[in-house]
Write an enzyme that holds these catalytic residues in place. Structure first.
Site, PDB file in Angstrom:
ATOM      1  N   CYS A 171      51.720  15.776-115.922  1.00  0.00           N
ATOM      2  CA  CYS A 171      50.551  16.432-115.839  1.00  0.00           C
ATOM      3  C   CYS A 171      49.263  15.340-116.001  1.00  0.00           C
ATOM      4  O   CYS A 171      49.518  14.771-117.207  1.00  0.00           O
ATOM      5  CB  CYS A 171      50.302  17.481-116.862  1.00  0.00           C
ATOM      6  N   ASN A 172      48.569  15.301-115.207  1.00  0.00           N
ATOM      7  CA  ASN A 172      47.530  14.279-115.392  1.00  0.00           C
ATOM      8  C   ASN A 172      46.534  14.686-116.324  1.00  0.00           C
ATOM      9  O   ASN A 172      45.990  13.888-117.174  1.00  0.00           O
ATOM     10  CB  ASN A 172      46.606  14.199-113.834  1.00  0.00           C
ATOM     11  N   THR A 173      46.100  16.089-116.464  1.00  0.00           N
ATOM     12  CA  THR A 173      45.284  16.582-117.471  1.00  0.00           C
ATOM     13  C   THR A 173      45.887  16.029-118.895  1.00  0.00           C
ATOM     14  O   THR A 173      45.037  15.615-119.717  1.00  0.00           O
ATOM     15  CB  THR A 173      44.904  17.771-117.453  1.00  0.00           C
TER      16      THR A 173
ATOM     17  N   THR B 293      49.296  17.028-110.374  1.00  0.00           N
ATOM     18  CA  THR B 293      50.539  17.106-109.892  1.00  0.00           C
ATOM     19  C   THR B 293      50.454  18.387-109.268  1.00  0.00           C
ATOM     20  O   THR B 293      51.716  18.844-108.405  1.00  0.00           O
ATOM     21  CB  THR B 293      51.693  16.979-110.976  1.00  0.00           C
ATOM     22  N   HIS B 294      49.794  19.495-109.126  1.00  0.00           N
ATOM     23  CA  HIS B 294      49.640  20.785-108.162  1.00  0.00           C
ATOM     24  C   HIS B 294      49.421  20.347-106.832  1.00  0.00           C
ATOM     25  O   HIS B 294      50.033  21.032-105.882  1.00  0.00           O
ATOM     26  CB  HIS B 294      48.720  21.514-108.764  1.00  0.00           C
TER      27      HIS B 294
ATOM     28  N   GLU C 279      48.222  28.015-108.179  1.00  0.00           N
ATOM     29  CA  GLU C 279      49.043  28.918-109.262  1.00  0.00           C
ATOM     30  C   GLU C 279      48.990  30.320-108.708  1.00  0.00           C
ATOM     31  O   GLU C 279      50.045  31.057-109.020  1.00  0.00           O
ATOM     32  CB  GLU C 279      48.343  28.808-110.667  1.00  0.00           C
TER      33      GLU C 279
ATOM     34  N   TYR D 185      45.335  23.996-117.894  1.00  0.00           N
ATOM     35  CA  TYR D 185      44.720  22.999-118.858  1.00  0.00           C
ATOM     36  C   TYR D 185      43.418  22.532-118.483  1.00  0.00           C
ATOM     37  O   TYR D 185      42.724  21.850-119.284  1.00  0.00           O
ATOM     38  CB  TYR D 185      45.698  22.004-119.150  1.00  0.00           C
ATOM     39  N   GLY D 186      43.251  22.479-117.132  1.00  0.00           N
ATOM     40  CA  GLY D 186      42.118  21.252-116.559  1.00  0.00           C
ATOM     41  C   GLY D 186      40.735  21.879-117.304  1.00  0.00           C
ATOM     42  O   GLY D 186      40.187  20.888-117.610  1.00  0.00           O
TER      43      GLY D 186
ATOM     44  N   ASP E 229      54.816  20.055-117.831  1.00  0.00           N
ATOM     45  CA  ASP E 229      53.388  20.153-117.286  1.00  0.00           C
ATOM     46  C   ASP E 229      52.789  21.553-117.745  1.00  0.00           C
ATOM     47  O   ASP E 229      53.530  22.364-118.398  1.00  0.00           O
ATOM     48  CB  ASP E 229      53.852  20.497-115.640  1.00  0.00           C
ATOM     49  N   SER E 230      51.721  21.719-117.578  1.00  0.00           N
ATOM     50  CA  SER E 230      51.031  22.881-117.936  1.00  0.00           C
ATOM     51  C   SER E 230      51.550  24.279-117.423  1.00  0.00           C
ATOM     52  O   SER E 230      51.296  25.326-117.615  1.00  0.00           O
ATOM     53  CB  SER E 230      49.365  22.782-117.618  1.00  0.00           C
TER      54      SER E 230
HETATM   55  N1  DGL Z   1      49.267  19.640-112.866  1.00  0.00           N
HETATM   56  C1  DGL Z   1      48.144  19.454-113.794  1.00  0.00           C
HETATM   57  C2  DGL Z   1      47.713  18.047-113.635  1.00  0.00           C
HETATM   58  O1  DGL Z   1      48.256  17.227-113.343  1.00  0.00           O
HETATM   59  C3  DGL Z   1      47.280  20.536-113.771  1.00  0.00           C
HETATM   60  C4  DGL Z   1      46.343  20.840-114.645  1.00  0.00           C
HETATM   61  C5  DGL Z   1      46.028  22.205-115.186  1.00  0.00           C
HETATM   62  O2  DGL Z   1      46.749  22.741-115.810  1.00  0.00           O
HETATM   63  O3  DGL Z   1      44.707  22.397-114.679  1.00  0.00           O
HETATM   64  O4  DGL Z   1      46.512  17.765-113.796  1.00  0.00           O
END
Ligand code: DGL
Length: 275
Positions: free
Chosen positions: A74-76, A194-195, A159, A43-44, A11-12
């Site tokens: 991580c979805n992004t 996932t956050h 975060e 990462y968003g 994940d990011s």
């Molecule tokens: N947990 C990441 C997701 O599911 C967060 C993305 C981010 O870093 O902005 O998208």
């Protein structure tokens, strides 16, 4: 560095720990390596190219550690990098390795849950702009109307450990109001980041009671179990000593402190510098 043949989870930052927690609960026999790119999170808001480049770097690192399989928790990253990595990079790096994301297993579920066929998605700006959720949902369920809402403030709030603050309440309510699920007859909402499980009680507080909130951890865990049944050749490669190793590209002390909240138990990480 060789960490047996563990399942890599990426994940990011911290969010993927909510997914790893559920996978580990369901499949405790396997070895896991978690990699959080905290130094470059979130990462968003980043471009397609940047998310792809960062994600590929982490995937390669996990492959170098011996992982036959990496899960982009991580979805992004799943939205912006998965397809390229699967189609372009994997055949060159090692066609026997696998990389899986979190969007596909989540979208497979919604058609079974939604009765009104109106589904909402909350996610980062990157995930929402990619259109991955409507695209994937329509592959299985073309009749479903998908309403998306970007929530750019939520990952930074989480975060920064402000997820129980009034500020978190304010923004969750604002994004719910912007989506306006009652007006759209939405009965199912995907927490497509996932956050966001850390904010689940805040979402529940402001959402109408009849709405089913889907968070991804358990779905991804169940889907991985089924994937292993369909792919015994991959499953048999994964080492099974029940170990968990954590790596972060940033400060280990704050990773251990904040990460424990996401994972639910104390964790101890090591620093990693990505090549
Ligand atoms: N947990 C990441 C997701 O599911 C967060 C993305 C981010 O870093 O902005 O998208």
């Amino acid at each position: 560095m060789n960490y047996k043949k563990a399942i890599g989870v990426f994940d990011s930052g911290y969010g993927g720990l909510t997914v790893l927690k559920e996978i580990h609960k369901l499949l405790p026999q396997y070895d896991f390596i978690y990699l959080g790119d905290n130094a470059r999170a979130p990462y968003g808001p980043r471009s397609f190219e940047t998310v792809y480049e960062f994600t590929l770097q982490s995937v390669k690192e996990l492959f170098d550690m011996g992982c036959p399989l990496v899960i982009l928790a991580c979805n992004t990253a799943s939205a912006k990098a998965l397809r390229n990595i699967q189609q372009k990079d994997l055949p060159q790096i090692d066609p026997n390795k696998r990389v899986l994301g979190v969007i596909r297993p989540t979208t497979e579920m919604v058609g079974k849950i939604s009765k009104t066929k109106n589904v909402g998605v909350f996610g980062t700006q990157g995930t929402i702009n990619s259109g991955s959720y409507p695209i994937e949902i329509h592959k299985f369920f073309p009749e479903i109307q998908v309403y998306q809402q970007a929530c750019p403030m939520l990952v930074p709030i989480i975060e920064n450990n402000e997820y129980q603050s009034e500020g978190a309440d304010y923004f969750v309510k604002k994004y719910i109001d912007e989506l306006n699920p009652a007006e759209k007859n939405i009965d199912t909402i995907i927490l497509g980041c996932t956050h966001y499980p850390l904010l689940i009680s805040t979402f529940k507080k402001y959402l109408p009671e009849n709405i089913e909130l889907i968070s991804q951890g358990e779905i991804v865990a169940q889907s991985l179990k089924e994937y292993f049944h369909r792919h015994p050749e991959l499953e048999s490669q994964i080492s099974k000593n029940g170990t968990l190793s954590f790596f972060t590209t940033d400060d280990t002390e704050s990773f251990d402190q904040k990460g424990s909240v996401f994972f639910g138990t104390t964790i101890q990480s090591k620093h990693i510098h990505l090549k």
